[in-house]
Design a protein around this motif. Structure first.
Motif, PDB file in Angstrom:
ATOM      1  N   GLU A   1      80.355  42.914 -62.883  1.00 28.14           N
ATOM      2  CA  GLU A   1      81.545  43.927 -63.324  1.00 28.14           C
ATOM      3  C   GLU A   1      81.886  43.783 -64.793  1.00 28.14           C
ATOM      4  N   ASP A   2      81.677  42.618 -65.483  1.00 32.52           N
ATOM      5  CA  ASP A   2      82.236  42.090 -66.663  1.00 32.52           C
ATOM      6  C   ASP A   2      81.041  43.178 -67.644  1.00 32.52           C
ATOM      7  N   THR A   3      80.041  43.011 -67.318  1.00 33.29           N
ATOM      8  CA  THR A   3      78.800  43.724 -68.185  1.00 33.29           C
ATOM      9  C   THR A   3      79.040  45.353 -67.907  1.00 33.29           C
ATOM     10  N   VAL A   4      79.403  45.765 -66.596  1.00 37.53           N
ATOM     11  CA  VAL A   4      79.478  47.209 -66.377  1.00 37.53           C
ATOM     12  C   VAL A   4      80.562  47.674 -67.358  1.00 37.53           C
ATOM     13  N   ALA A   5      81.807  46.967 -67.544  1.00 40.41           N
ATOM     14  CA  ALA A   5      82.787  47.414 -68.267  1.00 40.41           C
ATOM     15  C   ALA A   5      82.431  47.634 -69.946  1.00 40.41           C
ATOM     16  N   LYS A   6      81.402  47.195 -70.202  1.00 39.36           N
ATOM     17  CA  LYS A   6      81.262  47.574 -71.476  1.00 39.36           C
ATOM     18  C   LYS A   6      80.429  48.914 -71.828  1.00 39.36           C
ATOM     19  N   TYR A   7      80.009  49.521 -70.597  1.00 37.37           N
ATOM     20  CA  TYR A   7      79.511  50.741 -70.674  1.00 37.37           C
ATOM     21  C   TYR A   7      80.263  51.717 -70.317  1.00 37.37           C
ATOM     22  N   GLU A   8      81.579  51.557 -70.071  1.00 37.94           N
ATOM     23  CA  GLU A   8      82.364  52.698 -69.641  1.00 37.94           C
ATOM     24  C   GLU A   8      82.442  53.876 -70.615  1.00 37.94           C
ATOM     25  N   PRO A   9      82.369  53.852 -72.174  1.00 37.00           N
ATOM     26  CA  PRO A   9      82.442  54.780 -72.807  1.00 37.00           C
ATOM     27  C   PRO A   9      81.069  55.399 -72.694  1.00 37.00           C
ATOM     28  N   PHE A  10      80.053  54.874 -72.758  1.00 37.28           N
ATOM     29  CA  PHE A  10      78.740  55.662 -72.639  1.00 37.28           C
ATOM     30  C   PHE A  10      78.416  56.498 -71.313  1.00 37.28           C
ATOM     31  N   LEU A  11      79.135  55.915 -70.163  1.00 34.58           N
ATOM     32  CA  LEU A  11      79.229  56.441 -69.006  1.00 34.58           C
ATOM     33  C   LEU A  11      79.996  57.915 -69.210  1.00 34.58           C
TER      34      LEU A  11
ATOM     35  N   LEU B   1      79.005  56.446 -61.733  1.00 34.34           N
ATOM     36  CA  LEU B   1      78.756  54.997 -61.145  1.00 34.34           C
ATOM     37  C   LEU B   1      79.310  54.242 -59.880  1.00 34.34           C
ATOM     38  N   ASN B   2      78.400  53.966 -58.977  1.00 40.39           N
ATOM     39  CA  ASN B   2      78.828  53.486 -57.623  1.00 40.39           C
ATOM     40  C   ASN B   2      78.377  52.006 -57.560  1.00 40.39           C
ATOM     41  N   MET B   3      79.432  51.260 -57.196  1.00 44.69           N
ATOM     42  CA  MET B   3      78.911  49.831 -57.091  1.00 44.69           C
ATOM     43  C   MET B   3      79.363  49.320 -55.767  1.00 44.69           C
ATOM     44  N   GLU B   4      78.385  48.775 -55.095  1.00 52.08           N
ATOM     45  CA  GLU B   4      78.717  47.966 -53.745  1.00 52.08           C
ATOM     46  C   GLU B   4      78.414  46.563 -54.147  1.00 52.08           C
TER      47      GLU B   4
ATOM     48  N   GLN C   1      69.847  40.059 -53.215  1.00 51.84           N
ATOM     49  CA  GLN C   1      69.246  41.028 -54.004  1.00 51.84           C
ATOM     50  C   GLN C   1      70.217  42.028 -54.747  1.00 51.84           C
ATOM     51  N   LEU C   2      69.921  42.222 -55.935  1.00 46.93           N
ATOM     52  CA  LEU C   2      70.413  43.259 -56.964  1.00 46.93           C
ATOM     53  C   LEU C   2      69.683  44.711 -57.075  1.00 46.93           C
ATOM     54  N   ILE C   3      70.191  45.521 -56.785  1.00 50.22           N
ATOM     55  CA  ILE C   3      69.503  46.961 -56.664  1.00 50.22           C
ATOM     56  C   ILE C   3      70.184  47.752 -57.650  1.00 50.22           C
ATOM     57  N   ILE C   4      69.495  48.389 -58.804  1.00 55.83           N
ATOM     58  CA  ILE C   4      70.066  49.323 -59.569  1.00 55.83           C
ATOM     59  C   ILE C   4      69.239  50.535 -59.441  1.00 55.83           C
ATOM     60  N   ARG C   5      69.761  51.720 -59.189  1.00 53.23           N
ATOM     61  CA  ARG C   5      69.253  52.883 -58.990  1.00 53.23           C
ATOM     62  C   ARG C   5      69.690  53.867 -59.781  1.00 53.23           C
TER      63      ARG C   5
ATOM     64  N   HIS D   1      73.802  53.813 -59.260  1.00 47.28           N
ATOM     65  CA  HIS D   1      74.128  53.004 -58.009  1.00 47.28           C
ATOM     66  C   HIS D   1      73.670  51.663 -58.260  1.00 47.28           C
ATOM     67  N   ILE D   2      74.775  50.715 -58.286  1.00 52.44           N
ATOM     68  CA  ILE D   2      74.603  49.204 -58.287  1.00 52.44           C
ATOM     69  C   ILE D   2      74.892  48.571 -56.979  1.00 52.44           C
TER      70      ILE D   2
END
Length: 468
Positions: free
Chosen positions: A325-335, A342-345, A393-397, A381-382
């Motif tokens: 979550e901390d890493t994804v937060a840095k990508y909000e502007p690019f997304l 972006l979907n996260m489970e 497992q960490l799955i990034i699609r 999707h993460i």
């Protein structure tokens, strides 16, 4: 001049030869031992028993004619010579070999006879060309020595005892020794020939030739060593090829930005730039290429330290979902800029023992690729899930362009790019996935890639769960 040392084959053959000689020597001493124990001692025991049987008929007092005749009768029937003497001093005259009385019956022997013990004597008789064994049995009347029985018999030699066997045994033994020495020499060659071949291959390898292979002729220790040597040679060859490719890739990656920097800087220095706006444009291009070279060198150093274990991981128990979550937060502007959904489970109960900074680097590199290759209004999707009590497992699609199946095994190699032109244009160094694979490996995990061209990419990372 230094003396020439023996080869391993010569040493092995020498040891086998020494073993054969020791075996022959041992056989000789063993034969003499059995000759003494099974023949000489047996003869002595027989003579003593015969003498004691005869003395059992002596009832004491002077020696009678009847007892003398009995001894003479027994002498005719026995294989040994049996003599009856009234005075032990007469023994020197009765013996078949010349000897003085003092040397035949000494003080100790007389004491033994007076105690009722027998005395055994062995001497060589030239007339018989063999040794004679004599046994002296005392005839005692209480504590007085009335006379003695002397029994003697010529001893057969070892040669005579083994005459019949020696005719067959000696040729066979000679043949056996010859065959054993010949087999030892062949065995030494069998052991040393692969070692000599290894020596030749090692020399060729030192000259940069890794093509030679050692033939494996057996599945013994030497054969397994040859197999291991071949595997090592193949691994060194592959590593050498990777090193050459690596140097070629580094040179290729640096050549382009260096040519830009040199060209634009020369244009500025030679006064070819006419306007301030054009000069600013050139400076920006130089800065961009310098920034790219800086990232390339940084990633190279980072990868080298990870592969050499020069950067020990600071592993602590951590909530992996929080790191994501901390890493994804840095990508909000690019997304938002590319309007990517972006979907996260995430399972927040999953605890890992790992280095938070390095795991964040893994997620960041994978998200870089996902965002870069996912088109506008695409999807990412993460998912973080528990596979078992011991792993997750960490799955990034993503819904990007994807990668052809034949190129999936190449992902993670240094400087490998599916699309060379597009990746350079978008600023990648080609080392991100290589760094990811190394970090995952240091965390005892695995990484897999699944994709079809035109259907996006799926990255699956499996890591062990922390257990107290």
């Amino acid at each position: 001049m230094q003396p020439k040392s023996m080869t391993l084959g010569q040493k092995i053959w020498l040891m086998i030869s020494i073993g054969v000689l020791l075996t022959v020597s041992f056989s000789y001493f063993l034969l003499n031992y059995f000759y003494q124990k099974l023949y000489v001692d047996k003869v002595e025991q027989t003579l003593m028993e015969e003498g004691k049987l005869l003395t059992a008929d002596y009832k004491g007092g002077p020696i009678t004619d009847a007892f003398r005749k009995q001894v003479e009768w027994y002498n005719e029937k026995s294989t040994a010579e049996v003599l009856l003497v009234n005075n032990p001093r007469e023994l020197s005259a009765c013996l078949p070999f010349g000897v003085e009385y003092e040397s035949l019956i000494n003080g100790d022997d007389r004491s033994k006879l007076l105690r009722g013990d027998t005395v055994t004597k062995i001497g060589y008789e030239k007339r018989f060309h063999r040794k004679i064994m004599g046994v002296i049995v005392p005839l005692l009347d209480e504590h007085r020595l009335q006379g003695a029985l002397y029994l003697y018999i010529p001893l057969a030699s070892i040669k005579e005892l083994t005459k019949d066997v020696a005719v067959i045994w000696l040729p066979l033994a000679t043949l056996f020794v010859f065959v054993l020495l010949l087999a030892g020499k062949r065995m030494a060659r069998h052991i040393t020939d692969p070692l000599k071949e290894m020596e030749k291959v090692a020399y060729h390898m030192s000259q940069g030739d890794y093509r030679a292979q050692i033939p494996v002729r057996a599945n013994d220790e030497v054969g397994r060593l040859a197999k291991a040597f071949n595997v090592m040679a193949k691994a060194i060859a592959e590593e050498d090829m990777r090193k050459r490719e690596f140097l070629a890739n580094v040179s290729h990656e640096l050549r382009t930005p260096l040519s830009y920097v040199k060209g634009y800087s020369e244009a500025i220095l030679q006064g070819l730039v006419k306007t301030e706006e054009e000069e600013r444009k050139y400076v920006q291009l130089i800065h961009r290429e310098a920034d790219r070279m800086e990232r390339l060198v940084r990633d190279l150093l980072d990868l080298a330290r990870l592969e050499g274990n020069n950067v020990p991981l600071q592993k602590t128990p951590l909530v992996f979902a929080q790191v994501i979550e901390d890493t994804v937060a840095k990508y909000e502007p690019f997304l938002q800029k590319k309007q990517i959904t972006l979907n996260m489970e995430l399972d927040h109960d999953i605890i890992l023992e790992g280095d938070a900074d390095r795991l964040e680097q893994v997620v960041q590199n994978l998200l870089d690729n996902a965002v870069r290759y996912t088109p506008a209004e695409g999807k990412i999707h993460i998912r973080l899930k528990k596979v078992s009590d011991a792993s997750c497992q960490l799955i990034i699609r993503d819904s990007g362009k994807g990668v052809p199946k034949e190129k999936l095994p190449l992902l993670g190699q240094r400087f490998y790019r599916v699309d060379q032109a597009r990746t350079r244009k978008e600023g990648g160094t080609g080392l991100g996935l290589a760094i990811v694979k190394q970090i995952i490996s240091l965390h005892n995990g695995t990484i897999s890639f699944f994709s079809e061209e035109g259907k996006g990419m799926e990255v699956v990372i499996q890591l062990p769960i922390y257990t107290e």
